[in-house]
Design an enzyme around this catalytic site. Structure first.
Site, PDB file in Angstrom:
ATOM      1  N   ARG A  45     -12.251 -16.673   0.847  1.00  0.00           N
ATOM      2  CA  ARG A  45     -11.131 -16.203   1.389  1.00  0.00           C
ATOM      3  C   ARG A  45      -9.506 -16.078   0.683  1.00  0.00           C
ATOM      4  NH1 ARG A  45     -14.071 -19.657   4.331  1.00  0.00           N
ATOM      5  NH2 ARG A  45     -15.595 -18.654   5.693  1.00  0.00           N
ATOM      6  N   HIS A  80       5.325   9.516   4.748  1.00  0.00           N
ATOM      7  CA  HIS A  80       4.026   8.576   4.895  1.00  0.00           C
ATOM      8  C   HIS A  80       3.211   9.223   5.507  1.00  0.00           C
ATOM      9  CE1 HIS A  80       5.311   6.874   1.277  1.00  0.00           C
ATOM     10  NE2 HIS A  80       4.445   6.162   1.012  1.00  0.00           N
ATOM     11  N   ARG A  92      11.023  -3.082   7.459  1.00  0.00           N
ATOM     12  CA  ARG A  92       9.301  -2.626   7.264  1.00  0.00           C
ATOM     13  C   ARG A  92       9.041  -1.364   7.156  1.00  0.00           C
ATOM     14  NH1 ARG A  92       5.558  -5.903   2.584  1.00  0.00           N
ATOM     15  NH2 ARG A  92       4.999  -3.681   1.432  1.00  0.00           N
ATOM     16  N   LYS A 152      12.882  -3.297  -2.496  1.00  0.00           N
ATOM     17  CA  LYS A 152      11.749  -3.062  -1.821  1.00  0.00           C
ATOM     18  C   LYS A 152      11.221  -4.428  -1.711  1.00  0.00           C
ATOM     19  CE  LYS A 152       6.576  -2.866  -0.868  1.00  0.00           C
ATOM     20  NZ  LYS A 152       5.767  -1.331  -1.070  1.00  0.00           N
ATOM     21  N   ASN A 202       7.761   3.722   5.045  1.00  0.00           N
ATOM     22  CA  ASN A 202       7.016   4.745   5.100  1.00  0.00           C
ATOM     23  C   ASN A 202       7.394   6.023   5.787  1.00  0.00           C
ATOM     24  OD1 ASN A 202       4.078   4.753   7.200  1.00  0.00           O
ATOM     25  ND2 ASN A 202       4.205   3.384   5.558  1.00  0.00           N
ATOM     26  N   GLU A 259       5.857  -5.994   8.468  1.00  0.00           N
ATOM     27  CA  GLU A 259       6.215  -4.588   9.341  1.00  0.00           C
ATOM     28  C   GLU A 259       6.314  -4.757  10.524  1.00  0.00           C
ATOM     29  OE1 GLU A 259       4.451  -1.109   7.365  1.00  0.00           O
ATOM     30  OE2 GLU A 259       4.728  -0.290   9.133  1.00  0.00           O
ATOM     31  N   HIS A 273      -0.501  10.546   4.409  1.00  0.00           N
ATOM     32  CA  HIS A 273      -0.709   9.821   5.247  1.00  0.00           C
ATOM     33  C   HIS A 273      -2.161  11.153   5.930  1.00  0.00           C
ATOM     34  CE1 HIS A 273      -0.057   5.385   4.104  1.00  0.00           C
ATOM     35  NE2 HIS A 273       0.009   6.498   3.717  1.00  0.00           N
ATOM     36  N   GLU A 330       8.011   8.054  -4.788  1.00  0.00           N
ATOM     37  CA  GLU A 330       8.588   7.144  -4.175  1.00  0.00           C
ATOM     38  C   GLU A 330       9.411   6.855  -4.643  1.00  0.00           C
ATOM     39  OE1 GLU A 330       6.582   5.793  -1.610  1.00  0.00           O
ATOM     40  OE2 GLU A 330       3.960   6.375  -2.357  1.00  0.00           O
ATOM     41  N   HIS A 379      -1.259  10.908  -3.768  1.00  0.00           N
ATOM     42  CA  HIS A 379      -0.513  10.178  -2.548  1.00  0.00           C
ATOM     43  C   HIS A 379       0.807  10.542  -3.240  1.00  0.00           C
ATOM     44  CE1 HIS A 379       0.646   6.505  -0.001  1.00  0.00           C
ATOM     45  NE2 HIS A 379       1.989   6.228  -0.620  1.00  0.00           N
ATOM     46  N   LYS A 386       0.805  -5.646   0.924  1.00  0.00           N
ATOM     47  CA  LYS A 386       0.142  -4.163   1.297  1.00  0.00           C
ATOM     48  C   LYS A 386      -0.745  -4.207   0.228  1.00  0.00           C
ATOM     49  CE  LYS A 386       2.355  -2.143   4.790  1.00  0.00           C
ATOM     50  NZ  LYS A 386       3.461  -0.501   5.426  1.00  0.00           N
TER      51      LYS A 386
HETATM   52  N1  LIG Z   1       0.642  -1.641  -1.306  1.00  0.00           N
HETATM   53  C1  LIG Z   1       1.561  -0.237  -1.179  1.00  0.00           C
HETATM   54  O1  LIG Z   1       2.108  -0.851  -1.005  1.00  0.00           O
HETATM   55  C2  LIG Z   1       0.928   1.144  -0.755  1.00  0.00           C
HETATM   56  C3  LIG Z   1       2.423   1.768  -1.746  1.00  0.00           C
HETATM   57  C4  LIG Z   1       2.396   3.024  -3.019  1.00  0.00           C
HETATM   58  C5  LIG Z   1       0.931   3.761  -2.518  1.00  0.00           C
HETATM   59  N2  LIG Z   1      -0.325   3.029  -2.264  1.00  0.00           N
HETATM   60  C6  LIG Z   1      -1.251   3.023  -3.266  1.00  0.00           C
HETATM   61  O2  LIG Z   1      -1.239   4.175  -4.374  1.00  0.00           O
HETATM   62  C7  LIG Z   1      -1.692   4.476  -4.961  1.00  0.00           C
HETATM   63  C8  LIG Z   1      -1.291   5.333  -5.339  1.00  0.00           C
HETATM   64  O3  LIG Z   1      -1.475   4.151  -7.020  1.00  0.00           O
HETATM   65  P1  LIG Z   1      -0.475   5.587  -7.837  1.00  0.00           P
HETATM   66  O4  LIG Z   1      -0.247   6.645  -7.676  1.00  0.00           O
HETATM   67  O5  LIG Z   1      -0.537   5.073  -8.961  1.00  0.00           O
HETATM   68  O6  LIG Z   1      -2.074   6.048  -8.124  1.00  0.00           O
HETATM   69  P2  LIG Z   1      -3.858   5.907  -8.826  1.00  0.00           P
HETATM   70  O7  LIG Z   1      -3.729   4.693  -8.972  1.00  0.00           O
HETATM   71  O8  LIG Z   1      -4.633   6.618  -8.894  1.00  0.00           O
HETATM   72  O9  LIG Z   1      -2.963   6.076 -10.568  1.00  0.00           O
HETATM   73  C9  LIG Z   1      -2.669   8.050 -11.272  1.00  0.00           C
HETATM   74  C10 LIG Z   1      -3.983   8.354 -11.836  1.00  0.00           C
HETATM   75  O10 LIG Z   1      -3.654   7.519 -13.403  1.00  0.00           O
HETATM   76  C11 LIG Z   1      -4.006   7.279 -14.147  1.00  0.00           C
HETATM   77  N3  LIG Z   1      -2.995   5.708 -14.832  1.00  0.00           N
HETATM   78  C12 LIG Z   1      -2.725   5.159 -14.569  1.00  0.00           C
HETATM   79  N4  LIG Z   1      -1.724   4.295 -15.293  1.00  0.00           N
HETATM   80  C13 LIG Z   1      -1.921   4.468 -16.413  1.00  0.00           C
HETATM   81  C14 LIG Z   1      -1.181   5.420 -18.375  1.00  0.00           C
HETATM   82  N5  LIG Z   1      -0.537   3.892 -17.899  1.00  0.00           N
HETATM   83  N6  LIG Z   1      -1.293   6.336 -18.472  1.00  0.00           N
HETATM   84  C15 LIG Z   1      -2.463   6.555 -18.223  1.00  0.00           C
HETATM   85  N7  LIG Z   1      -2.841   6.916 -16.878  1.00  0.00           N
HETATM   86  C16 LIG Z   1      -2.831   5.997 -16.074  1.00  0.00           C
HETATM   87  C17 LIG Z   1      -5.106   5.968 -13.504  1.00  0.00           C
HETATM   88  O11 LIG Z   1      -6.561   6.064 -13.880  1.00  0.00           O
HETATM   89  C18 LIG Z   1      -5.297   7.332 -12.928  1.00  0.00           C
HETATM   90  O12 LIG Z   1      -5.991   8.733 -12.507  1.00  0.00           O
HETATM   91  C19 LIG Z   1      -2.439   5.481  -3.145  1.00  0.00           C
HETATM   92  O13 LIG Z   1      -3.767   4.895  -3.247  1.00  0.00           O
HETATM   93  C20 LIG Z   1      -1.523   4.444  -2.550  1.00  0.00           C
HETATM   94  O14 LIG Z   1      -1.589   4.218  -1.303  1.00  0.00           O
HETATM   95  C21 LIG Z   1       0.499   0.873  -2.354  1.00  0.00           C
HETATM   96  O1  LIG Z   2       4.961  -1.332   1.548  1.00  0.00           O
HETATM   97  C1  LIG Z   2       4.821  -0.661   2.492  1.00  0.00           C
HETATM   98  O2  LIG Z   2       5.335  -1.604   3.129  1.00  0.00           O
HETATM   99  C2  LIG Z   2       5.134   1.142   1.910  1.00  0.00           C
HETATM  100  O3  LIG Z   2       4.893   1.200   3.671  1.00  0.00           O
HETATM  101  C3  LIG Z   2       5.163   1.488   0.881  1.00  0.00           C
HETATM  102  C4  LIG Z   2       3.802   3.093   0.872  1.00  0.00           C
HETATM  103  O4  LIG Z   2       4.792   3.819   0.405  1.00  0.00           O
HETATM  104  C5  LIG Z   2       3.195   2.464   0.561  1.00  0.00           C
HETATM  105  O5  LIG Z   2       2.528   4.273   0.396  1.00  0.00           O
HETATM  106  C6  LIG Z   2       1.634   1.629   1.737  1.00  0.00           C
HETATM  107  O6  LIG Z   2       1.238   1.788   1.519  1.00  0.00           O
HETATM  108  C7  LIG Z   2       2.295   2.468   2.832  1.00  0.00           C
HETATM  109  O7  LIG Z   2       1.476   1.604   4.562  1.00  0.00           O
HETATM  110  P1  LIG Z   2       0.636   1.691   5.382  1.00  0.00           P
HETATM  111  O8  LIG Z   2       0.910   0.616   6.199  1.00  0.00           O
HETATM  112  O9  LIG Z   2       1.322   2.629   6.113  1.00  0.00           O
HETATM  113  O10 LIG Z   2      -0.724   2.412   4.848  1.00  0.00           O
HETATM  114 ZN   LIG Z   3       3.468   5.054  -0.975  1.00  0.00          ZN
END
Ligand SMILES: NC(=O)c1ccc[n+]([C@@H]2O[C@H](COP(=O)([O-])OP(=O)(O)OC[C@H]3O[C@@H](n4cnc5c(N)ncnc54)[C@H](O)[C@@H]3O)[C@@H](O)[C@H]2O)c1
Ligand SMILES: O=C(O)C(=O)C[C@@H](O)[C@H](O)[C@H](O)COP(=O)(O)O
Ligand SMILES: [Zn+2]
Length: 372
Positions: A124, A250, A243, A229, A247, A239, A254, A188, A269, A146
């Site tokens: 948890r 997005h 917040r 951010k 998006n 959100e 998405h 981004e 993404h 998130k």
């Molecule tokens: N939680 C949030 O607030 C938030 C915000 C934006 C995006 N996201 C999520 O993040 C994800 C996308 O993240 P991403 O673009 O980092 O993708 P990812 O995690 O798939 O990484 C991209 C690719 O690059 C490679 N990689 C990463 N770092 C590397 C490095 N230093 N050297 C060589 N290769 C490397 C990975 O193995 C992968 O193949 C999506 O699922 C998206 O929904 C979440």
């Molecule tokens: O942190 C946030 O809030 C964002 O919306 C950042 C986005 O870049 C990111 O892709 C996030 O995961 C999208 O959130 P979601 O709530 O639309 O799934």
């Molecule tokens: Zn994003």
């Protein structure tokens, strides 16, 4: 090593944390994680990042007396799945990660979202540290709490808010990132300017090449994005309002990720976000909210950086307007069945637009799909 840049996320209830940004931070991660009071660490990574950086991180942790183990998933968006989530949770349990220990996400946003959700769920809730290694993760996903996985119904539909205790953005890791992933993360980066900082967007137009090549602009851009951010997240963690601006682009993006089956070979993404940003500005222009020239400026810059800006650029196709509308129906910003969009009155002047008219949106998508 020079002093890292530091950004503070000022959340209440003792949940505030630092984001440290600089080259070579992984080598000194052990001392910073040990200072959180953990005795063991479960590193979650993907095969690509793990092969490059997991041994160095583990060594640094073990040098401070921490017990460390590694759980590895395949790279790519498909790992944000129920199956991989279960594997990561069981892997961490097999490592006997206790409540007082720490889960460390070493990788891009996929690993960060997946490991963060596992940390939120395990016993948890165990403590969580982000060590983002992609540009996207350093400027966006590692900050703000998130976490989650995808469902066949839509993107990030299963998840939790679970803030990290520390973010270590080692910008030297970006030297091994592919050009494609660098571009995806850059979408981004540009987003922050488009949301609320026209000056930063202009700075990006002048300096984007330095971010890509690893000049001083890289750390500066990461810090500017994290500061933006952190401010939003501190004011509206869950959100309820502001917040949602993060998006921007997005709702479209998405939907395209769902349509392409979360297949990173087709669309990642950041690429979906780039198309979404261009669409959000063209849709705003069509609604008379901003000038067509501004929408053109946005798309031109993204295209110059090598990003897609049109539905026709989705490999294998984006589907028709009906398919895109269907995919949007599960967006988390939907209220009483009506879509909420982030639209713009200009660059740096984005706003939350509830109750967007479906017929208007359909006509826009049809026009976009018909455009040469
Ligand atoms: N939680 C949030 O607030 C938030 C915000 C934006 C995006 N996201 C999520 O993040 C994800 C996308 O993240 P991403 O673009 O980092 O993708 P990812 O995690 O798939 O990484 C991209 C690719 O690059 C490679 N990689 C990463 N770092 C590397 C490095 N230093 N050297 C060589 N290769 C490397 C990975 O193995 C992968 O193949 C999506 O699922 C998206 O929904 C979440
Ligand atoms: O942190 C946030 O809030 C964002 O919306 C950042 C986005 O870049 C990111 O892709 C996030 O995961 C999208 O959130 P979601 O709530 O639309 O799934
Ligand atoms: Zn994003």
């Amino acid at each position: 090593m020079t002093e890292p840049l530091s950004v503070h996320v000022g959340l209440d209830g003792g949940r505030d944390y630092d984001i440290l940004i600089g080259r070579g931070l992984i080598a000194g991660a052990g001392a910073r994680v040990a200072a959180l009071g953990a005795r063991a660490a479960g590193i979650v990574t993907d095969e690509t990042v793990g092969a490059l950086y997991a041994a160095g991180l583990r060594e640094s942790l073990e040098a401070t007396g921490l017990r460390a183990g590694i759980v590895t998933v395949p790279p790519g968006e498909a790992s944000k799945s129920y199956t991989r989530f279960a594997e990561v949770c069981d892997g961490l349990l097999a490592l006997k990660i206790e409540r007082g220990d720490v889960v460390i996400a070493l990788g891009g946003g996929v690993v960060g979202d997946l490991a963060g959700f596992a940390a939120a769920s395990l016993r948890r809730g165990v403590r969580f540290v982000q060590v983002p290694t992609s540009l996207l993760a350093q400027v966006d996903s590692s900050v703000g709490g998130k976490t989650g996985i995808n469902s066949p119904h839509g993107k990030n539909l299963i998840g939790a808010f679970h803030q990290p205790r520390l973010v270590l953005a080692d910008t030297a890791t970006l030297d091994t990132l592919s050009e494609r992933e660098m571009r995806a993360g850059y979408a981004e980066v540009a987003k922050y300017g488009l949301i609320g900082d026209e000056g930063f967007f202009s700075w990006c137009e002048a300096n984007w090449r330095g971010i890509f090549s690893g000049g001083p602009e890289r750390d500066e851009a990461v810090a500017i994005c994290c500061r933006a951010k952190a401010g939003v997240v501190t004011r509206d963690e869950r959100e309820d309002g502001e917040r949602a601006l993060l998006n921007l682009g997005h709702t479209f993006g998405h939907a395209l990720e769902r349509i392409t089956g979360y297949d990173s070979g087709r669309l990642v993404h950041g690429e979906g976000v780039a198309i979404g940003l261009a669409l959000a500005f063209r849709f705003s222009a069509r609604l008379g909210l901003c000038g067509g020239q501004e929408a053109g400026r946005v798309a031109n810059h993204l295209a110059l950086a090598g990003l897609p800006t049109r539905l026709q650029q989705v490999p294998g196709g984006s589907g028709d307007a009906g398919a895109i509308l269907d995919a949007m129906a599960q967006d988390k910003k939907v209220r009483d069945g009506a879509l909420t969009f982030i639209l713009a009155r200009g660059i740096g002047q984005s706003f939350i637009a509830p109750g967007v008219d479906r017929a208007e949106l359909r006509a826009f998508l049809e026009a976009e799909l018909a455009a040469a």
